[in-house]
Design a protein around this motif. Structure first.
Motif, PDB file in Angstrom:
ATOM      1  N   GLN A   1     -12.551  25.806   3.769  1.00 17.77           N
ATOM      2  CA  GLN A   1     -12.734  25.068   2.523  1.00 17.77           C
ATOM      3  C   GLN A   1     -11.818  23.845   2.483  1.00 17.77           C
ATOM      4  O   GLN A   1     -12.217  22.777   1.997  1.00 17.77           O
TER       5      GLN A   1
ATOM      6  N   ARG B   1     -18.655  22.098  -0.034  1.00 19.49           N
ATOM      7  CA  ARG B   1     -17.921  23.303  -0.401  1.00 19.49           C
ATOM      8  C   ARG B   1     -18.575  24.530   0.214  1.00 19.49           C
ATOM      9  O   ARG B   1     -19.755  24.531   0.554  1.00 19.49           O
ATOM     10  N   TRP B   2     -17.743  25.563   0.355  1.00 18.83           N
ATOM     11  CA  TRP B   2     -18.184  26.841   0.897  1.00 18.83           C
ATOM     12  C   TRP B   2     -18.282  27.877  -0.212  1.00 18.83           C
ATOM     13  O   TRP B   2     -17.500  27.867  -1.165  1.00 18.83           O
ATOM     14  N   PHE B   3     -19.242  28.791  -0.047  1.00 14.76           N
ATOM     15  CA  PHE B   3     -19.383  29.950  -0.917  1.00 14.76           C
ATOM     16  C   PHE B   3     -19.450  31.201  -0.049  1.00 14.76           C
ATOM     17  O   PHE B   3     -19.820  31.144   1.127  1.00 14.76           O
TER      18      PHE B   3
ATOM     19  N   THR C   1     -17.313  30.854  -5.180  1.00 15.92           N
ATOM     20  CA  THR C   1     -16.662  29.696  -4.574  1.00 15.92           C
ATOM     21  C   THR C   1     -15.418  30.139  -3.820  1.00 15.92           C
ATOM     22  O   THR C   1     -14.640  30.952  -4.303  1.00 15.92           O
TER      23      THR C   1
ATOM     24  N   GLU D   1     -20.036  15.817  -2.275  1.00 15.07           N
ATOM     25  CA  GLU D   1     -19.731  17.228  -2.496  1.00 15.07           C
ATOM     26  C   GLU D   1     -19.812  17.967  -1.172  1.00 15.07           C
ATOM     27  O   GLU D   1     -20.731  17.752  -0.380  1.00 15.07           O
TER      28      GLU D   1
ATOM     29  N   ALA E   1     -13.504  21.251   4.536  1.00 15.64           N
ATOM     30  CA  ALA E   1     -14.657  20.703   3.820  1.00 15.64           C
ATOM     31  C   ALA E   1     -14.230  19.729   2.726  1.00 15.64           C
ATOM     32  O   ALA E   1     -14.912  18.725   2.474  1.00 15.64           O
ATOM     33  N   ALA E   2     -13.110  20.008   2.082  1.00 19.36           N
ATOM     34  CA  ALA E   2     -12.624  19.148   1.002  1.00 19.36           C
ATOM     35  C   ALA E   2     -12.223  17.762   1.505  1.00 19.36           C
ATOM     36  O   ALA E   2     -12.119  16.820   0.706  1.00 19.36           O
TER      37      ALA E   2
ATOM     38  N   ASP F   1     -10.179  29.937   3.686  1.00 18.20           N
ATOM     39  CA  ASP F   1      -9.379  28.910   3.005  1.00 18.20           C
ATOM     40  C   ASP F   1      -9.251  27.666   3.877  1.00 18.20           C
ATOM     41  O   ASP F   1      -9.313  26.536   3.382  1.00 18.20           O
TER      42      ASP F   1
ATOM     43  N   PHE G   1     -22.687  27.019   3.027  1.00 15.46           N
ATOM     44  CA  PHE G   1     -22.059  25.703   2.985  1.00 15.46           C
ATOM     45  C   PHE G   1     -23.014  24.745   2.300  1.00 15.46           C
ATOM     46  O   PHE G   1     -24.181  24.644   2.671  1.00 15.46           O
ATOM     47  N   GLN G   2     -22.526  24.039   1.297  1.00 14.66           N
ATOM     48  CA  GLN G   2     -23.350  23.104   0.534  1.00 14.66           C
ATOM     49  C   GLN G   2     -22.739  21.720   0.636  1.00 14.66           C
ATOM     50  O   GLN G   2     -21.532  21.541   0.439  1.00 14.66           O
TER      51      GLN G   2
END
Length: 269
Positions: A138, A171-173, A268, A169, A141-142, A135, A183-184
């Motif tokens: 993420q 975000r993590w998956f 996600t 963009e 990353a946000a 968390d 990570f994208q």
């Protein structure tokens, strides 16, 4: 006449895309292969650069020729190239669009596995860390699309014409077990080793070594990191390059690193 070549490559055995005096680059191998086929010197222009050991599931380069060839270049070039470089499409283009300067958007994926796996060691980065705070990663990353000057997260800011990047963009998956991460990130451009540096800092937020507030202070230029340690190169893929006149889906689907976002194996965070 100009052609765009849609390719992919495993970067494990190369010193990156570009030619180097101290090792073999992907560009050098492709140019040598084209010269064998066309029987003349060839210069190609890639859509960007990748570091040594970094992969590309989608990459474009352009080539100018005086006359179109009258044979199956796709078949012949793939036959000459080594197994770790593949050509998917050859596209004739009108005018002189530029493979590098006309790209409007680039996406990268960074893959991590947290357990030792002999089948992933060249396709994903091993970080044997437990109890990552996903968390927090993420949340960090946000923050990235909220800032544009990334001079604090670049190894060579003084060598850049600009350190401004517009990230759209980030975000993590995670897989269902939580032991593989992805990570994208998408932006108009990236700086030298910027994504690997970002991943390294984001992992620090996941271990608790770096607070969310301190991470944001790097982005706001209030504070600079004492040390920049890029994440391992083998986890990084240039995965999508978009042009105003060309938007193609990446071709590879066989590697564990190429799962699409919609794939049920990725969730996600």
């Amino acid at each position: 006449m100009r052609y765009f070549f849609h390719i992919g490559y495993s970067g494990t055995h190369y010193k990156g895309w570009q030619r180097h005096p101290y090792g073999v680059g992907v560009q050098q191998v492709i140019e040598a292969s084209l010269e064998k086929i066309l029987k003349q010197p060839v210069a190609i222009v890639g859509c960007g650069r990748t570091d040594a050991g970094v992969h590309a599931s989608q990459f474009f380069f352009h080539l100018d020729v005086a006359q179109p060839w009258e044979f199956d270049m796709l078949f012949r070039l793939n036959k000459v190239l080594p197994p770790d470089i593949a050509v998917f499409d050859i596209i004739p283009v009108e005018g002189l669009p530029h493979a590098r300067f006309d790209a409007s958007k680039r996406s990268y994926d960074y893959f991590i596995h947290t357990y030792k796996d002999p089948f992933l060691h060249e396709a994903s980065a091993l970080y044997q860390v437990r109890n990552l705070n996903l968390d927090a990663m993420q949340a960090a990353a946000a923050l990235l699309p909220l800032y544009t000057d990334y001079r604090n997260l670049c190894l060579t800011p003084a060598e850049q014409d600009s350190t401004i990047c517009h990230i759209t963009e980030a975000r993590w998956f995670s897989d269902q077990q939580g032991d593989r991460l992805r990570f994208q990130i998408t932006a108009n451009r990236f700086l030298s080793r910027m994504i690997r540096i970002l991943v390294g800092q984001l992992l620090k937020t996941g271990t608790g070594a770096l607070s969310l507030q301190e991470f944001e202070s790097y982005l706001s230029l209030e504070k600079a990191p004492k040390h920049l340690s890029p994440a391992y190169p083998q986890g990084l893929y240039l995965s999508k390059v978009t042009y105003p006149f060309l938007d193609m889906a990446p071709r590879p689907t066989f590697s564990p690193a190429f799962h699409q976002v919609a794939d049920a194996s990725w969730q996600t965070i």
